[in-house]
Design an enzyme around this catalytic site. Structure first.
Site, PDB file in Angstrom:
ATOM      1  CG  ASP A   9     -54.742 -37.755  -5.058  1.00 27.06           C
ATOM      2  OD1 ASP A   9     -54.591 -37.495  -3.214  1.00 27.06           O
ATOM      3  OD2 ASP A   9     -55.958 -38.641  -5.396  1.00 27.06           O
ATOM      4  N   GLY A  44     -53.629 -35.715   0.821  1.00 27.85           N
ATOM      5  CA  GLY A  44     -54.282 -35.109   1.818  1.00 27.85           C
ATOM      6  C   GLY A  44     -53.393 -35.670   3.492  1.00 27.85           C
ATOM      7  CG  ASP A 221     -59.280 -39.856  -6.454  1.00 34.46           C
ATOM      8  OD1 ASP A 221     -58.147 -39.522  -5.980  1.00 34.46           O
ATOM      9  OD2 ASP A 221     -59.988 -40.479  -5.737  1.00 34.46           O
ATOM     10  CG  ASN A 224     -58.869 -34.732  -1.025  1.00 38.12           C
ATOM     11  OD1 ASN A 224     -59.154 -35.814  -2.103  1.00 38.12           O
ATOM     12  ND2 ASN A 224     -57.976 -35.205   0.100  1.00 38.12           N
TER      13      ASN A 224
END
Length: 271
Positions: A9, A44, A221, A224
């Site tokens: 991420d 995202g 974390d 999402n």
């Protein structure tokens, strides 16, 4: 089996609180890649918001990949779309109805840019566009064509507002049944079509690359990232700054994003 693919991420994980990749994380990722392990950023953000960090890591080309829009799209770093899960004009109308639950901004993310029907933009909405190298294209509702398709939706409000909390508490059950909805930050709710998630996209990418799921390691974390942490086969590393629901599902909790947590996890399990 040994780890052959690492998915990381971006915000709150690879990036520290100053939104940069630390030298230690960068060096460790380069060492991992030199050992033949594929590194994929799973974010995202759209590809435009991921590419600068890929370039900083020295990752580029048709045989390198990114999971973007919270998993709604998987692309090569050259821009080729391998998988895309879209929403349609009817979903656009539904989003406008959901927006009425609170005083929030609403924007629609596509591989060609961001769109909104709002005239007064929250600071957070402007930040989201800026961080992903996008211009927010303001359109009237009647300017949106009926063949409009998009990959992700963002509802945002300023940090000092309680409107996102109000909206989150009032989202109807049918919306959660129809869409994947996550609260990615205190002032942001993100929405994708059902089945469009980082976890599903990463499993699909691993299959395309001929890898077993237990050869995949993930770092995350926030909510999402939860879909990656619910896969029982992935090696799951939570950041020290992760929310509790992510830590509870992790195989290991590393240091925070401000303490080179990604590098420490890679050194422990890959190098």
């Amino acid at each position: 089996m040994s780890i052959k693919l690492v998915a990381i991420d971006l915000d709150g994980t690879l990036l520290n609180s100053h939104n940069v990749i630390s030298l230690e994380n960068k060096r460790t990722i380069q060492e991992v890649r030199n050992n033949g392990v594929k590194v994929v950023l799973a974010s995202g953000r759209p590809l435009s918001g991921v590419i600068p960090f890929e370039q900083e890591l020295g990752i580029n080309g048709e045989d390198e990949y990114a999971v973007v829009f919270n998993g709604a799209v998987v692309q090569t770093l050259a821009g080729c779309v391998l998988m895309s899960k879209k929403m349609t004009y009817q979903d656009f109308l539904t989003m406008l109805k959901l927006q009425r639950l609170a005083r929030v901004n609403l924007h629609f993310e596509t591989t060609n840019g961001f769109y909104t029907c709002d005239r007064d933009l929250s600071v957070q909405m402007q930040i989201n566009a800026s961080f992903t190298n996008n211009v927010m294209k303001v359109r009237n509702k009647n300017e949106i064509p009926q063949d409009f398709i998009f990959n992700k939706v963002g509802f945002t409000a300023d940090l000092d507002s309680n409107e996102i909390e109000k909206m989150w508490k009032n989202i109807p059950a049918w919306a959660f049944e129809k869409y994947d909805i996550v609260r990615s930050a205190d002032n942001c709710i993100e929405l994708n079509t059902k089945g469009a998630s980082k976890g599903d996209a990463l499993a699909d990418l691993a299959d395309r690359l001929g890898l077993e799921e237990n050869e995949v390691m993930i770092f995350g974390d926030q909510d999402n990232d939860r879909s990656m942490f619910t896969n029982p086969n992935f090696k799951k590393i939570a950041m020290g700054n992760a929310i509790s629901s992510i830590k509870d599902r992790a195989d290991y909790i590393t240091a925070t994003n401000d303490a080179n947590g990604v590098a420490k996890g890679l050194k422990k399990f890959v190098l």
